[in-house]
Write an enzyme that holds these catalytic residues in place. Structure first.
Site, short mmCIF file in Angstrom:
data_model
loop_
_atom_site.label_atom_id
_atom_site.label_comp_id
_atom_site.label_asym_id
_atom_site.label_seq_id
_atom_site.Cartn_x
_atom_site.Cartn_y
_atom_site.Cartn_z
N HIS A 79 63.16 65.45 4.90
CA HIS A 79 63.20 67.20 4.09
C HIS A 79 63.57 66.51 2.54
O HIS A 79 63.56 67.77 2.20
CB HIS A 79 65.15 67.68 5.23
CG HIS A 79 65.14 68.72 4.65
ND1 HIS A 79 64.19 69.69 4.00
CD2 HIS A 79 65.51 70.28 5.34
CE1 HIS A 79 64.49 70.67 4.15
NE2 HIS A 79 65.46 71.60 4.93
N ASP A 88 59.60 70.76 2.99
CA ASP A 88 60.49 72.07 3.30
C ASP A 88 60.51 72.56 5.24
O ASP A 88 59.41 72.46 5.38
CB ASP A 88 60.72 72.97 2.51
CG ASP A 88 60.77 72.68 1.48
OD1 ASP A 88 61.75 71.99 1.17
OD2 ASP A 88 60.10 73.03 0.01
#
Length: 216
Positions: free
Chosen positions: A189, A193
């Site tokens: 992450h 995204d």
């Protein structure tokens, strides 16, 4: 080997903030297409061959997935090198180099050769290095969903689950049997995204639900 695996998996789990997204794919047409091609051409392409080809094509069109992190730098990877996570006596990940440039036949032959030599410990050192993305296929074991651990320095790994029969009702109330498969995309992450990951997963789903597009 188990000690090295333990060290690498622990390092990955501790360092990477991961998210896993699951997508359900209707592979009814793909299964029928695969059977027809195998029968008419006298070949033995596996479902995994089509998944490798579709993923390579999706990666080529979504290069923002092909990134790595090195300290405070983000590295864009130039090649679609797919690591095939194979669990045997240890976690060996042979790499399919430049998979996006291969046709289905070459992918099938190369993947089978790498997998066989991985099982017999005959891989050269350069054949399990340089991956830019990984796939772990546990579908043949009946696994319905799982969260694979990222193979560093990749930014993501695709988990492939079992094909299952389901009854589906259409808008007119007619019931038919369809075949579905889930994929689990685990990603870093820090680099990817959620929406970006979802677009990549949908690109894979689009290809697998329209198998002719995999070959075009």
């Amino acid at each position: 080997m188990r000690k090295v695996v333990a060290e690498r998996m622990t390092k990955s789990a501790q360092e990477i903030p991961v998210v896993t997204q699951n997508v359900k794919i209707d592979v009814t047409d793909l299964m029928a297409f695969r059977k027809k091609v195998n029968n008419e051409l006298g070949v033995k392409y596996s479902l995994n061959d089509y998944i490798l080809k579709a993923t390579a094509k999706a990666l080529r069109n979504n290069r923002h997935i092909l990134v790595s992190i090195d300290g405070d730098k983000i590295i864009k990877r130039a090649h679609v090198n797919i690591g095939m996570a194979a669990l045997d006596d240890g976690l060996i990940v042979p790499v399919l180099k430049d998979a996006d440039k291969m046709g289905l036949d070459e992918i099938s032959r190369t993947a089978k050769d790498l997998a066989e030599r991985a099982r017999t410990n005959k891989l050269g050192m350069d054949e399990y290095k340089g991956s830019t993305f990984s796939i772990s296929n546990l579908g043949m074991f009946g696994v319905e969903t799982f969260d694979p651990i990222i193979n560093q320095p990749d930014s993501g790994i695709l988990g492939v689950c079992a094909v299952q029969d389901e009854l589906v009702m259409d808008e007119e109330g007619n019931i038919s049997k369809r075949q579905f498969m889930r994929i689990s995309f685990t990603f870093d992450h820090r680099l990817i995204d959620g929406a970006t990951a979802a677009k990549f997963e949908l690109a894979i789903r689009e290809l697998l639900e329209n198998p002719m597009q995999i070959l075009l």
